[in-house]
Write a protein that holds these residues in place. Sequence first.
Motif, PDB file in Angstrom:
ATOM      1  N   SER A  88       0.862  -1.188   0.000  1.00 48.49           N
ATOM      2  CA  SER A  88       0.000   0.000   0.000  1.00 48.49           C
ATOM      3  C   SER A  88       0.897   1.237   0.000  1.00 48.49           C
ATOM      4  N   THR A  89       0.632   2.179  -0.905  1.00 50.26           N
ATOM      5  CA  THR A  89       1.462   3.396  -0.941  1.00 50.26           C
ATOM      6  C   THR A  89       1.286   4.177   0.361  1.00 50.26           C
ATOM      7  N   ASN A  90       0.090   4.117   0.974  1.00 49.65           N
ATOM      8  CA  ASN A  90      -0.102   4.831   2.244  1.00 49.65           C
ATOM      9  C   ASN A  90       0.762   4.217   3.346  1.00 49.65           C
ATOM     10  N   GLY A 115      -4.157  -2.568  -1.088  1.00 48.25           N
ATOM     11  CA  GLY A 115      -4.650  -1.185  -1.073  1.00 48.25           C
ATOM     12  C   GLY A 115      -5.733  -1.051  -0.007  1.00 48.25           C
ATOM     13  N   ARG A 116      -5.693   0.064   0.724  1.00 45.88           N
ATOM     14  CA  ARG A 116      -6.618   0.226   1.839  1.00 45.88           C
ATOM     15  C   ARG A 116      -7.593   1.362   1.615  1.00 45.88           C
ATOM     16  N   GLY A 117      -8.837   1.142   2.056  1.00 46.13           N
ATOM     17  CA  GLY A 117      -9.808   2.223   2.130  1.00 46.13           C
ATOM     18  C   GLY A 117      -9.892   2.646   3.589  1.00 46.13           C
ATOM     19  N   GLY A 120     -10.428   0.034   7.626  1.00 45.91           N
ATOM     20  CA  GLY A 120     -10.080  -1.349   7.331  1.00 45.91           C
ATOM     21  C   GLY A 120     -10.692  -1.914   6.041  1.00 45.91           C
ATOM     22  N   ARG A 121     -11.369  -1.059   5.266  1.00 46.61           N
ATOM     23  CA  ARG A 121     -11.942  -1.585   4.018  1.00 46.61           C
ATOM     24  C   ARG A 121     -10.839  -1.764   2.974  1.00 46.61           C
ATOM     25  N   GLN A 122     -11.141  -2.598   1.979  1.00 50.90           N
ATOM     26  CA  GLN A 122     -10.139  -2.838   0.931  1.00 50.90           C
ATOM     27  C   GLN A 122     -10.306  -1.835  -0.197  1.00 50.90           C
ATOM     28  N   TRP A 123      -9.201  -1.545  -0.855  1.00 47.88           N
ATOM     29  CA  TRP A 123      -9.268  -0.724  -2.053  1.00 47.88           C
ATOM     30  C   TRP A 123      -8.681  -1.540  -3.203  1.00 47.88           C
ATOM     31  N   GLN A 124      -9.504  -1.867  -4.169  1.00 46.66           N
ATOM     32  CA  GLN A 124      -9.022  -2.724  -5.252  1.00 46.66           C
ATOM     33  C   GLN A 124      -8.076  -1.956  -6.175  1.00 46.66           C
ATOM     34  N   ASN A 175     -14.783  12.045   0.885  1.00 46.76           N
ATOM     35  CA  ASN A 175     -13.618  11.601   0.122  1.00 46.76           C
ATOM     36  C   ASN A 175     -13.902  10.817  -1.151  1.00 46.76           C
ATOM     37  N   ASP A 176     -15.145  10.765  -1.578  1.00 46.38           N
ATOM     38  CA  ASP A 176     -15.418   9.978  -2.789  1.00 46.38           C
ATOM     39  C   ASP A 176     -15.452  10.859  -4.033  1.00 46.38           C
ATOM     40  N   ILE A 177     -14.807  10.399  -5.081  1.00 47.69           N
ATOM     41  CA  ILE A 177     -14.907  11.076  -6.375  1.00 47.69           C
ATOM     42  C   ILE A 177     -15.945  10.290  -7.174  1.00 47.69           C
ATOM     43  N   GLY A 186     -11.177   7.450  -4.498  1.00 46.41           N
ATOM     44  CA  GLY A 186     -11.337   7.714  -3.074  1.00 46.41           C
ATOM     45  C   GLY A 186     -10.039   8.254  -2.493  1.00 46.41           C
ATOM     46  N   ILE A 187     -10.162   8.873  -1.339  1.00 47.29           N
ATOM     47  CA  ILE A 187      -9.000   9.472  -0.685  1.00 47.29           C
ATOM     48  C   ILE A 187      -8.929   8.970   0.752  1.00 47.29           C
ATOM     49  N   LEU A 188      -7.764   8.506   1.132  1.00 44.60           N
ATOM     50  CA  LEU A 188      -7.558   8.035   2.498  1.00 44.60           C
ATOM     51  C   LEU A 188      -6.490   8.916   3.138  1.00 44.60           C
ATOM     52  N   VAL A 203      -1.725  11.764   2.396  1.00 46.39           N
ATOM     53  CA  VAL A 203      -2.952  11.847   1.605  1.00 46.39           C
ATOM     54  C   VAL A 203      -2.850  10.782   0.515  1.00 46.39           C
ATOM     55  N   GLY A 204      -3.615   9.707   0.664  1.00 43.48           N
ATOM     56  CA  GLY A 204      -3.561   8.611  -0.304  1.00 43.48           C
ATOM     57  C   GLY A 204      -4.726   8.734  -1.277  1.00 43.48           C
ATOM     58  N   ILE A 205      -4.403   8.707  -2.556  1.00 45.28           N
ATOM     59  CA  ILE A 205      -5.444   8.905  -3.567  1.00 45.28           C
ATOM     60  C   ILE A 205      -5.474   7.699  -4.508  1.00 45.28           C
ATOM     61  N   LEU A 207      -7.460   6.354  -7.988  1.00 49.16           N
ATOM     62  CA  LEU A 207      -8.352   6.772  -9.074  1.00 49.16           C
ATOM     63  C   LEU A 207      -8.407   5.689 -10.140  1.00 49.16           C
ATOM     64  N   ASN A 208      -9.595   5.320 -10.540  1.00 48.91           N
ATOM     65  CA  ASN A 208      -9.739   4.337 -11.612  1.00 48.91           C
ATOM     66  C   ASN A 208      -9.577   5.048 -12.943  1.00 48.91           C
ATOM     67  N   ALA A 209      -8.552   4.678 -13.691  1.00 48.63           N
ATOM     68  CA  ALA A 209      -8.276   5.401 -14.936  1.00 48.63           C
ATOM     69  C   ALA A 209      -8.648   4.579 -16.164  1.00 48.63           C
ATOM     70  N   LYS A 223     -20.937  -0.476  -8.579  1.00 45.28           N
ATOM     71  CA  LYS A 223     -20.767   0.898  -8.093  1.00 45.28           C
ATOM     72  C   LYS A 223     -19.447   1.569  -8.487  1.00 45.28           C
ATOM     73  N   ALA A 224     -18.572   0.823  -9.195  1.00 47.85           N
ATOM     74  CA  ALA A 224     -17.292   1.433  -9.585  1.00 47.85           C
ATOM     75  C   ALA A 224     -17.327   1.859 -11.051  1.00 47.85           C
ATOM     76  N   ILE A 225     -16.501   2.813 -11.383  1.00 45.30           N
ATOM     77  CA  ILE A 225     -16.376   3.259 -12.784  1.00 45.30           C
ATOM     78  C   ILE A 225     -14.940   3.735 -13.004  1.00 45.30           C
TER      79      ILE A 225
HETATM   80  C1  BT5 Z   1     -11.693   5.134   0.054  1.00 46.44           C
HETATM   81  O1  BT5 Z   1     -12.071   4.365   1.106  1.00 46.44           O
HETATM   82  O2  BT5 Z   1     -12.407   5.488  -0.842  1.00 46.44           O
HETATM   83  C2  BT5 Z   1     -10.216   5.515   0.072  1.00 46.44           C
HETATM   84  C3  BT5 Z   1      -9.440   4.792  -0.973  1.00 46.44           C
HETATM   85  C4  BT5 Z   1      -7.998   5.241  -0.988  1.00 46.44           C
HETATM   86  C5  BT5 Z   1      -7.151   4.378  -1.882  1.00 46.44           C
HETATM   87  C6  BT5 Z   1      -5.760   4.937  -2.020  1.00 46.44           C
HETATM   88  S1  BT5 Z   1      -4.854   4.160  -3.301  1.00 46.44           S
HETATM   89  C7  BT5 Z   1      -3.381   4.877  -2.785  1.00 46.44           C
HETATM   90  C8  BT5 Z   1      -3.404   4.864  -1.272  1.00 46.44           C
HETATM   91  N1  BT5 Z   1      -2.855   3.634  -0.741  1.00 46.44           N
HETATM   92  C9  BT5 Z   1      -3.779   2.916  -0.091  1.00 46.44           C
HETATM   93  O3  BT5 Z   1      -3.572   1.791   0.464  1.00 46.44           O
HETATM   94  N2  BT5 Z   1      -4.963   3.564  -0.111  1.00 46.44           N
HETATM   95  C10 BT5 Z   1      -4.868   4.832  -0.788  1.00 46.44           C
HETATM   96  P1  BT5 Z   1     -13.579   4.039   1.472  1.00 46.44           P
HETATM   97  O4  BT5 Z   1     -14.387   5.310   1.466  1.00 46.44           O
HETATM   98  O5  BT5 Z   1     -13.486   3.279   2.727  1.00 46.44           O
HETATM   99  O6  BT5 Z   1     -14.084   3.138   0.284  1.00 46.44           O
HETATM  100  C11 BT5 Z   1     -13.755   1.769   0.197  1.00 46.44           C
HETATM  101  C12 BT5 Z   1     -14.883   1.084  -0.569  1.00 46.44           C
HETATM  102  O7  BT5 Z   1     -14.852   1.495  -1.952  1.00 46.44           O
HETATM  103  C13 BT5 Z   1     -14.740  -0.442  -0.601  1.00 46.44           C
HETATM  104  O8  BT5 Z   1     -15.359  -1.020   0.518  1.00 46.44           O
HETATM  105  C14 BT5 Z   1     -15.443  -0.810  -1.906  1.00 46.44           C
HETATM  106  O9  BT5 Z   1     -16.842  -0.863  -1.708  1.00 46.44           O
HETATM  107  C15 BT5 Z   1     -15.175   0.372  -2.792  1.00 46.44           C
HETATM  108  N3  BT5 Z   1     -14.012   0.151  -3.685  1.00 46.44           N
HETATM  109  C16 BT5 Z   1     -12.904  -0.595  -3.469  1.00 46.44           C
HETATM  110  N4  BT5 Z   1     -12.052  -0.512  -4.489  1.00 46.44           N
HETATM  111  C17 BT5 Z   1     -12.631   0.316  -5.392  1.00 46.44           C
HETATM  112  C18 BT5 Z   1     -12.241   0.810  -6.653  1.00 46.44           C
HETATM  113  N5  BT5 Z   1     -11.070   0.514  -7.228  1.00 46.44           N
HETATM  114  N6  BT5 Z   1     -13.103   1.642  -7.291  1.00 46.44           N
HETATM  115  C19 BT5 Z   1     -14.279   1.981  -6.748  1.00 46.44           C
HETATM  116  N7  BT5 Z   1     -14.706   1.553  -5.558  1.00 46.44           N
HETATM  117  C20 BT5 Z   1     -13.890   0.742  -4.881  1.00 46.44           C
END
Ligand code: BT5
Length: 326
Positions: A88-90, A115-117, A120-124, A175-177, A186-188, A203-205, A207-209, A223-225
Amino acid sequence: MKNKILKILKEEDKYISGEDISKALNVSRTAVWKHINELRNDGYVIQSSSKKGYRFLKAPDILDKREINIPKGQFIGSNIRYFEEIDSTNSYAKKIANEGCAHGTVVISEVQTMGRGRVGRQWQSDTAEGIWFSIVVRPDLEPENIQVITLAASVAVVEAIKETCGIICGIKWPNDIILNGRKLGGILTELSAEPGHVNYVVVGIGLNANQDLEHFDYEIRQKAISLKMYAGKSISRANLLGSILTRFEKIYKSILLGENRDIIDKWTAYSVTIGKEVKVAYKDMEYFGKALSVASDGRLIVECKDGVTREISAGEIQVRGLLGYI
Ligand code: BT5
């Protein structure tokens, strides 16, 4: 040397002879030829003609610092740590921040394995089609005033997407785009602080490109785009990242000058939250109400159905009608 040759080729924008390059850099023509081949191996497309020399055609789609343009003298991004893969870059940014890395250091990875949201949520982020990065800043602010940095980052992201891709996104507090009612990014924001003093903010960002729908896990497909899914074509990740870093620096400086109002006004203009019916899930409580505005410290002001107006600084907020949340 390789990078100096690349710089010359890019600046020239037409054929330049191997001899001119070798003179400019005081190296042999064979060395020039060798470095050009290395650049080709890195994915750069460089044309060559026995009569005219070399011509830069195309850069690979990588987020290497050679491809990220930021103005001279800018501190955000002046120090870049680039990885092809990282957990995770964060997490890495926090580690190097604890070790004293420079203010403005940016950590970028093509792929994240963990990748973390938030909470404790995951960020794909298991594909190199997205933009995954973290910025380390050391602001001279009170810890309770750093929420505005997340708002500033989302304004920088939305404006950069508008500038480089011509696409208008919205921001869902905090924090949602949002694009087309789906989550584009999303931004963490993570903080290390003591009472009255901020050590650093990461500030971890994400973005799905350039992902296609199939890149997303089944659970988030609804829900993703990505920008590509919306625009129908790939976008330049490096251009977008350069623009985000440049805009973020400008906005960050204005926060330090106490010009939060300007950021809040911009944020409000892009907001998909203000004026909407919202559900606020906070600790074990749920409140329904209408999002009225954002205070200058970044808190969301909600007029709740029980008649009380609350300032929300943490927790989860759901916007009615968006993303099928309610
Ligand atoms: C966020 O969390 O939206 C913050 C995401 C931050 C990610 C960046 S990437 C660089 C840096 N390094 C890290 O490890 N993290 C940061 P949250 O509001 O908790 O949203 C998480 C939720 O978004 C998940 O539970 C999914 O439902 C959804 N999700 C996960 N991956 C996604 C994706 N690629 N695109 C859209 N939605 C996603």
